[in-house]
Write a protein that holds these residues in place. Structure first.
Motif, short mmCIF file in Angstrom:
data_model
loop_
_atom_site.label_atom_id
_atom_site.label_comp_id
_atom_site.label_asym_id
_atom_site.label_seq_id
_atom_site.Cartn_x
_atom_site.Cartn_y
_atom_site.Cartn_z
N ARG A 1 7.34 3.24 -6.26
CA ARG A 1 7.50 3.54 -4.84
C ARG A 1 8.71 2.82 -4.25
O ARG A 1 9.47 3.40 -3.48
N LEU A 2 8.92 1.56 -4.62
CA LEU A 2 10.06 0.81 -4.11
C LEU A 2 11.39 1.41 -4.56
O LEU A 2 12.37 1.40 -3.82
N GLN A 3 11.44 1.92 -5.78
CA GLN A 3 12.68 2.52 -6.28
C GLN A 3 13.08 3.76 -5.50
O GLN A 3 14.24 4.15 -5.52
N GLY A 4 12.14 4.37 -4.77
CA GLY A 4 12.46 5.52 -3.92
C GLY A 4 12.97 5.12 -2.55
O GLY A 4 13.39 5.96 -1.76
N SER A 5 12.96 3.83 -2.25
CA SER A 5 13.42 3.34 -0.95
C SER A 5 14.95 3.30 -0.92
O SER A 5 15.59 2.94 -1.90
N ALA B 1 15.18 1.13 6.71
CA ALA B 1 16.41 0.38 6.45
C ALA B 1 16.84 -0.46 7.65
O ALA B 1 17.67 -1.36 7.50
N SER B 2 16.28 -0.22 8.82
CA SER B 2 16.62 -1.05 9.97
C SER B 2 15.91 -2.41 9.89
O SER B 2 16.32 -3.37 10.52
N ARG B 3 14.83 -2.49 9.09
CA ARG B 3 14.09 -3.75 8.93
C ARG B 3 14.31 -4.40 7.57
O ARG B 3 14.26 -5.61 7.44
N ILE B 4 14.54 -3.58 6.54
CA ILE B 4 14.69 -4.10 5.18
C ILE B 4 16.17 -4.13 4.82
O ILE B 4 16.86 -3.12 4.91
N GLY B 5 16.65 -5.29 4.40
CA GLY B 5 18.03 -5.40 3.96
C GLY B 5 18.18 -4.92 2.53
O GLY B 5 18.80 -3.90 2.26
N ILE B 6 17.55 -5.62 1.61
CA ILE B 6 17.66 -5.31 0.18
C ILE B 6 16.32 -5.52 -0.50
O ILE B 6 15.62 -6.49 -0.23
N ILE B 7 16.00 -4.61 -1.41
CA ILE B 7 14.88 -4.78 -2.34
C ILE B 7 15.50 -4.82 -3.73
O ILE B 7 16.24 -3.91 -4.11
N ASP C 1 0.85 -1.19 0.00
CA ASP C 1 0.00 0.00 0.00
C ASP C 1 0.89 1.24 0.00
O ASP C 1 2.09 1.13 -0.21
N GLU C 2 0.31 2.41 0.23
CA GLU C 2 1.09 3.64 0.14
C GLU C 2 2.15 3.76 1.23
O GLU C 2 3.13 4.48 1.08
N ASN C 3 2.02 3.02 2.34
CA ASN C 3 2.96 3.13 3.45
C ASN C 3 4.03 2.05 3.50
O ASN C 3 5.14 2.29 3.95
N GLY C 4 3.69 0.85 3.07
CA GLY C 4 4.64 -0.25 3.19
C GLY C 4 4.07 -1.53 2.64
O GLY C 4 3.15 -1.52 1.83
N PHE C 5 4.62 -2.65 3.10
CA PHE C 5 4.20 -3.95 2.60
C PHE C 5 4.04 -4.95 3.74
O PHE C 5 4.57 -4.77 4.82
#
Length: 95
Positions: A83-87, A39-45, A19-23
């Motif tokens: 949206r993911l590319q902006g992460s 980035a503290s929870r997600i390693g790599i997308i 959704d607009e906030n996350g996954f």
């Protein structure tokens, strides 16, 4: 091409909600949810050959966990990818 993701597991039950906030992802017995910029929870997308791959940052709670999401099955996949590319966790796009 036939792919087997994990030895002995030709397929996994999975669900993905963006959704607009996350996954919020579930794959087999694993559950992982995060906001896109955490980035503290997600390693790599990473996106490759039509598959979105998301790896958690905390290897202790989910060792060797990689969530695989086929982009062809995501509603509004272009909007999700934008949206993911902006992460800060997004590393590459390959054909």
């Amino acid at each position: 091409m036939k792919q087997q993701i994990f030895k002995g597991q030709p397929q996994l039950t999975c669900s993905a909600r963006f959704d607009e906030n996350g996954f919020d992802l579930q794959q087999g017995g694993l559950h992982f949810a995060a906001v896109y910029d955490d980035a503290s929870r997600i390693g790599i997308i990473f996106e490759r050959q039509g598959m979105l791959q998301i790896t958690p940052a905390n290897a202790r709670s989910m060792p060797d966990a990689i969530f695989f999401i086929p982009l062809s099955q995501l509603p509004a996949a272009d909007a999700v990818m934008q949206r993911l590319q902006g992460s800060p966790c997004f590393v590459a796009v390959q054909a």
